[in-house]
Design a protein around this motif. Structure first.
Motif, PDB file in Angstrom:
ATOM      1  N   ASN A 167      29.312 -25.406 -52.870  1.00 29.79           N
ATOM      2  CA  ASN A 167      28.258 -24.801 -52.040  1.00 29.79           C
ATOM      3  C   ASN A 167      27.086 -25.759 -51.857  1.00 29.79           C
ATOM      4  OD1 ASN A 167      29.677 -22.412 -51.700  1.00 29.79           O
ATOM      5  ND2 ASN A 167      28.684 -21.401 -53.427  1.00 29.79           N
ATOM      6  N   ILE A 168      26.731 -26.460 -52.919  1.00 29.26           N
ATOM      7  CA  ILE A 168      25.631 -27.434 -52.842  1.00 29.26           C
ATOM      8  C   ILE A 168      25.993 -28.559 -51.872  1.00 29.26           C
ATOM      9  CG2 ILE A 168      24.374 -29.204 -54.142  1.00 29.26           C
ATOM     10  CD1 ILE A 168      24.580 -27.243 -56.587  1.00 29.26           C
ATOM     11  N   VAL A 169      27.223 -29.047 -51.958  1.00 29.40           N
ATOM     12  CA  VAL A 169      27.683 -30.115 -51.062  1.00 29.40           C
ATOM     13  C   VAL A 169      27.650 -29.625 -49.616  1.00 29.40           C
ATOM     14  CG1 VAL A 169      29.690 -31.520 -50.404  1.00 29.40           C
ATOM     15  CG2 VAL A 169      29.059 -31.278 -52.819  1.00 29.40           C
ATOM     16  N   GLN A 170      28.124 -28.413 -49.368  1.00 27.41           N
ATOM     17  CA  GLN A 170      28.121 -27.852 -48.012  1.00 27.41           C
ATOM     18  C   GLN A 170      26.696 -27.715 -47.488  1.00 27.41           C
ATOM     19  OE1 GLN A 170      30.640 -27.312 -45.838  1.00 27.41           O
ATOM     20  NE2 GLN A 170      29.040 -26.825 -44.369  1.00 27.41           N
ATOM     21  N   GLU A 171      25.802 -27.202 -48.318  1.00 27.10           N
ATOM     22  CA  GLU A 171      24.404 -27.062 -47.907  1.00 27.10           C
ATOM     23  C   GLU A 171      23.775 -28.421 -47.599  1.00 27.10           C
ATOM     24  OE1 GLU A 171      22.539 -24.836 -51.051  1.00 27.10           O
ATOM     25  OE2 GLU A 171      23.623 -23.003 -50.522  1.00 27.10           O
ATOM     26  N   ALA A 172      24.171 -29.445 -48.348  1.00 25.58           N
ATOM     27  CA  ALA A 172      23.641 -30.792 -48.097  1.00 25.58           C
ATOM     28  C   ALA A 172      24.074 -31.288 -46.718  1.00 25.58           C
ATOM     29  CB  ALA A 172      24.088 -31.758 -49.188  1.00 25.58           C
ATOM     30  N   LYS A 173      25.322 -31.044 -46.355  1.00 31.24           N
ATOM     31  CA  LYS A 173      25.772 -31.469 -45.025  1.00 31.24           C
ATOM     32  C   LYS A 173      25.008 -30.725 -43.947  1.00 31.24           C
ATOM     33  CE  LYS A 173      29.437 -32.171 -41.761  1.00 31.24           C
ATOM     34  NZ  LYS A 173      30.829 -32.049 -41.387  1.00 31.24           N
ATOM     35  N   GLU A 174      24.902 -29.415 -44.083  1.00 28.08           N
ATOM     36  CA  GLU A 174      24.180 -28.622 -43.086  1.00 28.08           C
ATOM     37  C   GLU A 174      22.727 -29.058 -42.991  1.00 28.08           C
ATOM     38  OE1 GLU A 174      24.912 -24.525 -44.090  1.00 28.08           O
ATOM     39  OE2 GLU A 174      27.077 -24.780 -43.847  1.00 28.08           O
ATOM     40  N   SER A 175      22.124 -29.399 -44.118  1.00 30.11           N
ATOM     41  CA  SER A 175      20.748 -29.885 -44.123  1.00 30.11           C
ATOM     42  C   SER A 175      20.633 -31.211 -43.380  1.00 30.11           C
ATOM     43  CB  SER A 175      20.257 -30.039 -45.570  1.00 30.11           C
ATOM     44  OG  SER A 175      18.951 -30.550 -45.595  1.00 30.11           O
ATOM     45  N   GLY A 176      21.598 -32.093 -43.568  1.00 25.27           N
ATOM     46  CA  GLY A 176      21.609 -33.368 -42.861  1.00 25.27           C
ATOM     47  C   GLY A 176      21.732 -33.180 -41.363  1.00 25.27           C
ATOM     48  N   VAL A 177      22.612 -32.271 -40.936  1.00 26.42           N
ATOM     49  CA  VAL A 177      22.753 -31.973 -39.506  1.00 26.42           C
ATOM     50  C   VAL A 177      21.439 -31.412 -38.974  1.00 26.42           C
ATOM     51  CG1 VAL A 177      23.933 -30.516 -37.813  1.00 26.42           C
ATOM     52  CG2 VAL A 177      25.250 -31.631 -39.626  1.00 26.42           C
ATOM     53  N   HIS A 178      20.850 -30.496 -39.712  1.00 32.19           N
ATOM     54  CA  HIS A 178      19.557 -29.907 -39.330  1.00 32.19           C
ATOM     55  C   HIS A 178      18.509 -30.989 -39.132  1.00 32.19           C
ATOM     56  CE1 HIS A 178      15.551 -28.347 -40.324  1.00 32.19           C
ATOM     57  NE2 HIS A 178      15.947 -27.238 -39.732  1.00 32.19           N
ATOM     58  N   ASP A 179      18.404 -31.900 -40.097  1.00 31.16           N
ATOM     59  CA  ASP A 179      17.387 -32.954 -40.023  1.00 31.16           C
ATOM     60  C   ASP A 179      17.640 -33.904 -38.859  1.00 31.16           C
ATOM     61  OD1 ASP A 179      16.333 -31.743 -42.251  1.00 31.16           O
ATOM     62  OD2 ASP A 179      16.876 -33.348 -43.639  1.00 31.16           O
ATOM     63  N   LEU A 180      18.910 -34.215 -38.594  1.00 32.80           N
ATOM     64  CA  LEU A 180      19.228 -35.067 -37.449  1.00 32.80           C
ATOM     65  C   LEU A 180      18.849 -34.372 -36.146  1.00 32.80           C
ATOM     66  CD1 LEU A 180      20.442 -37.566 -36.124  1.00 32.80           C
ATOM     67  CD2 LEU A 180      22.679 -36.442 -36.270  1.00 32.80           C
ATOM     68  N   LEU A 181      19.160 -33.097 -36.033  1.00 32.75           N
ATOM     69  CA  LEU A 181      18.791 -32.359 -34.820  1.00 32.75           C
ATOM     70  C   LEU A 181      17.279 -32.295 -34.650  1.00 32.75           C
ATOM     71  CD1 LEU A 181      21.409 -29.479 -34.915  1.00 32.75           C
ATOM     72  CD2 LEU A 181      21.339 -31.405 -33.313  1.00 32.75           C
ATOM     73  N   ALA A 182      16.538 -32.166 -35.750  1.00 31.42           N
ATOM     74  CA  ALA A 182      15.073 -32.169 -35.664  1.00 31.42           C
ATOM     75  C   ALA A 182      14.574 -33.504 -35.127  1.00 31.42           C
ATOM     76  CB  ALA A 182      14.454 -31.874 -37.037  1.00 31.42           C
ATOM     77  N   LEU A 183      15.138 -34.589 -35.605  1.00 29.34           N
ATOM     78  CA  LEU A 183      14.765 -35.914 -35.116  1.00 29.34           C
ATOM     79  C   LEU A 183      15.111 -36.070 -33.637  1.00 29.34           C
ATOM     80  CD1 LEU A 183      13.796 -38.859 -35.657  1.00 29.34           C
ATOM     81  CD2 LEU A 183      16.192 -39.383 -36.142  1.00 29.34           C
ATOM     82  N   LEU A 184      16.321 -35.677 -33.270  1.00 31.24           N
ATOM     83  CA  LEU A 184      16.724 -35.768 -31.868  1.00 31.24           C
ATOM     84  C   LEU A 184      15.805 -34.939 -30.979  1.00 31.24           C
ATOM     85  CD1 LEU A 184      20.611 -35.490 -32.208  1.00 31.24           C
ATOM     86  CD2 LEU A 184      19.278 -37.548 -31.697  1.00 31.24           C
ATOM     87  N   ASN A 185      15.438 -33.766 -31.448  1.00 27.73           N
ATOM     88  CA  ASN A 185      14.566 -32.894 -30.674  1.00 27.73           C
ATOM     89  C   ASN A 185      13.210 -33.548 -30.419  1.00 27.73           C
ATOM     90  OD1 ASN A 185      14.470 -29.938 -29.678  1.00 27.73           O
ATOM     91  ND2 ASN A 185      12.475 -30.254 -30.653  1.00 27.73           N
ATOM     92  N   GLN A 186      12.696 -34.258 -31.412  1.00 28.64           N
ATOM     93  CA  GLN A 186      11.367 -34.875 -31.308  1.00 28.64           C
ATOM     94  C   GLN A 186      11.375 -36.198 -30.564  1.00 28.64           C
ATOM     95  OE1 GLN A 186      10.055 -35.302 -35.338  1.00 28.64           O
ATOM     96  NE2 GLN A 186       9.768 -33.110 -35.639  1.00 28.64           N
ATOM     97  N   GLU A 187      12.471 -36.955 -30.685  1.00 31.33           N
ATOM     98  CA  GLU A 187      12.440 -38.351 -30.253  1.00 31.33           C
ATOM     99  C   GLU A 187      13.406 -38.733 -29.139  1.00 31.33           C
ATOM    100  OE1 GLU A 187      10.088 -40.249 -31.417  1.00 31.33           O
ATOM    101  OE2 GLU A 187       9.438 -38.855 -32.969  1.00 31.33           O
ATOM    102  N   CYS A 188      14.277 -37.820 -28.715  1.00 32.14           N
ATOM    103  CA  CYS A 188      15.335 -38.218 -27.793  1.00 32.14           C
ATOM    104  C   CYS A 188      15.504 -37.239 -26.639  1.00 32.14           C
ATOM    105  CB  CYS A 188      16.673 -38.281 -28.532  1.00 32.14           C
ATOM    106  SG  CYS A 188      16.720 -39.452 -29.885  1.00 32.14           S
ATOM    107  N   SER A 189      16.059 -37.768 -25.577  1.00 33.55           N
ATOM    108  CA  SER A 189      16.593 -36.937 -24.505  1.00 33.55           C
ATOM    109  C   SER A 189      18.096 -36.947 -24.695  1.00 33.55           C
ATOM    110  CB  SER A 189      16.251 -37.523 -23.143  1.00 33.55           C
ATOM    111  OG  SER A 189      14.861 -37.537 -22.963  1.00 33.55           O
TER     112      SER A 189
END
Length: 112
Positions: free
Chosen positions: A58-80
């Motif tokens: 569960n911890i490993v799964q949450e870590a992956k989802e957190s990484g995807v979340h953080d990447l999407l946050a970056l894309l939202n702020q910095e990319c088209s």
């Protein structure tokens, strides 16, 4: 609904569809693929109870989802973004990519 908004929804749903971490499944079953590099990991996993392996999985799964979340946050702020050749709108529902990812991850319906 515009084709851009439909593409946005499809993009987020596609990201949700790839959320599962293979490593989480390996941890839960107690064994990474049998390679020399994984020998020690498999020894550690075999020392854990099933309940402990499930918690680590569960911890490993949450870590992956957190990484995807953080990447999407970056894309939202910095990319088209474009998906399948269609430029995605920025925050078509008034929320960020990462927020929409989490909402769909939790099976929330799309706003109308």
């Amino acid at each position: 609904m515009t084709k851009e908004v439909e593409a946005y929804k499809k993009f987020i749903d596609e990201v949700v569809s790839i959320k599962d971490a293979a490593t989480s499944k390996w941890v839960a079953r107690g064994s990474y693929p049998e390679t020399k590099e994984n020998q020690y990991r498999n020894e550690v996993l075999s020392s854990l109870s099933e309940a402990q392996r499930e918690e680590v999985a569960n911890i490993v799964q949450e870590a992956k989802e957190s990484g995807v979340h953080d990447l999407l946050a970056l894309l939202n702020q910095e990319c088209s973004l474009a998906y399948q050749g269609i430029a995605l709108p920025s925050e078509p529902f008034g929320t960020e990519l990462n927020y929409d990812f989490v909402a769909r991850l939790e099976a929330d319906k799309w706003p109308r």
